[in-house]
Enzyme design. Structure first.
Site, short mmCIF file in Angstrom:
data_model
loop_
_atom_site.label_atom_id
_atom_site.label_comp_id
_atom_site.label_asym_id
_atom_site.label_seq_id
_atom_site.Cartn_x
_atom_site.Cartn_y
_atom_site.Cartn_z
N SER A 114 0.86 -1.18 0.00
CA SER A 114 0.00 0.00 0.00
C SER A 114 0.90 1.23 0.00
CB SER A 114 -0.88 0.01 1.25
OG SER A 114 -1.28 1.35 1.52
N HIS A 170 -1.34 -1.81 -3.93
CA HIS A 170 -2.62 -1.56 -3.28
C HIS A 170 -2.79 -0.05 -3.15
CE1 HIS A 170 -5.78 -2.65 -0.25
NE2 HIS A 170 -5.44 -1.48 0.28
N ASP A 204 -5.03 3.07 -1.93
CA ASP A 204 -6.08 3.40 -0.96
C ASP A 204 -6.75 4.72 -1.32
OD1 ASP A 204 -5.99 1.27 1.00
OD2 ASP A 204 -3.95 1.95 1.42
N MET A 250 -9.58 7.35 -0.55
CA MET A 250 -10.45 7.76 0.57
C MET A 250 -11.18 9.05 0.21
SD MET A 250 -7.80 7.22 3.70
CE MET A 250 -6.84 5.72 3.88
N HIS A 286 -8.47 0.09 -3.74
CA HIS A 286 -9.30 -0.11 -2.54
C HIS A 286 -10.11 1.16 -2.31
CE1 HIS A 286 -9.29 -0.81 2.12
NE2 HIS A 286 -10.49 -0.92 1.60
N MET A 331 -12.37 3.32 -0.48
CA MET A 331 -12.99 3.62 0.81
C MET A 331 -13.84 4.86 0.60
SD MET A 331 -9.70 2.74 3.15
CE MET A 331 -8.62 2.86 1.74
N MET A 361 -10.47 -6.10 6.70
CA MET A 361 -9.76 -4.97 7.32
C MET A 361 -9.35 -5.36 8.73
SD MET A 361 -9.46 -2.57 5.10
CE MET A 361 -8.53 -1.58 6.28
N ASP A 386 -5.69 -6.46 5.42
CA ASP A 386 -5.21 -5.08 5.23
C ASP A 386 -5.26 -4.30 6.53
OD1 ASP A 386 -4.48 -2.68 4.08
OD2 ASP A 386 -6.41 -2.30 3.14
#
Ligand code: DX5
Ligand code: ZN
Length: 216
Positions: A7, A32, A34, A36, A65, A67, A135, A173
């Protein structure tokens, strides 16, 4: 052998290209990313421009990913630069529609669960997805401590896979580090995602090797 995904959340963004190349050279199996939105989780991270840039130089599969609240409104934008799109079951009331969008583009779909969401909540999706992302911290921030109860949740999702005769991978993760990777692998993880453990270390190759629990 367990797969290791990096990540980039805790990398040095002033040197994004060097950082990505360094983890690729360290032997990671996936990247990965992230994403957000400041709504589903309290923080903002990065979006499409970074995902597009990383895609350009990556030689391994990219897992985006998401979020974000209502991922179905955003998935399409990330598809061209991702191999896997992971969305949160808590973030949408249209999970099947999300999977439809992803698979229609011949990409792989994954569903993620927050630490307090019952695993059974995704039972009805298991035959349609390629990855379940457990998670092991509450999402929103890198560098948090692994929640030990996650080990039982990994075992439970592995049981469900056997019971339902499905064949998604199990990824974990949050808070993964050399001190806990053995327990996470023994619980049944197929892929470990690590951010700060890799990027805050002095030797990425050595850390990736440690995360695989290889002795030499
Ligand atoms: C948490 C993210 C994770 C996390 C990984 O919201 O989804 O990918 O930042 O970073 P570490 O390994 O530092 O917990
Ligand atoms: Zn993540």
């Amino acid at each position: 052998m367990v797969k290791i995904s990096a990540s980039i959340l805790d990398c040095n963004f002033l040197h994004l290209e060097e950082e990505v190349c360094a983890v690729l050279n360290a032997g990671i199996d996936a990247l990965h990313l992230d994403i957000m939105d400041g709504h589903f989780v309290p923080n903002l991270s990065f979006g499409l421009p970074i995902v597009r840039a990383v895609h350009k130089i990556s030689s391994v599969p990219i897992y985006s990913h998401l979020m974000v609240t209502n991922p179905e409104t955003l998935i399409e934008k990330f598809l061209p630069y991702s191999d896997y799109i992971i969305f949160h079951i808590e973030a949408t009331d249209k999970p099947e529609f999300c999977i439809d969008i992803i698979t229609a583009a011949n990409k792989k779909a994954g569903v993620s669960l927050n630490p307090n969401t019952p695993i059974e909540k995704i039972s009805f999706l298991l035959d349609r997805i390629d990855d379940v992302l457990i998670m092991s911290v509450f999402p929103g921030l890198g560098g948090q401590k692994f929640i030990p109860e996650s080990l039982n949740r990994i075992k439970r999702v592995r049981e469900l896979r056997t019971e339902t005769r499905t064949n998604f991978t199990v990824s974990v993760d949050g808070g993964i580090c050399p001190a806990n990777c053995q327990a996470v692998i023994e619980a049944g993880a197929d892929m470990l995602i690590a951010g700060s453990a890799i990027f805050k270390s002095n030797d990425y190759t050595q850390t990736v090797r440690q995360l695989r629990c290889l002795k030499y």
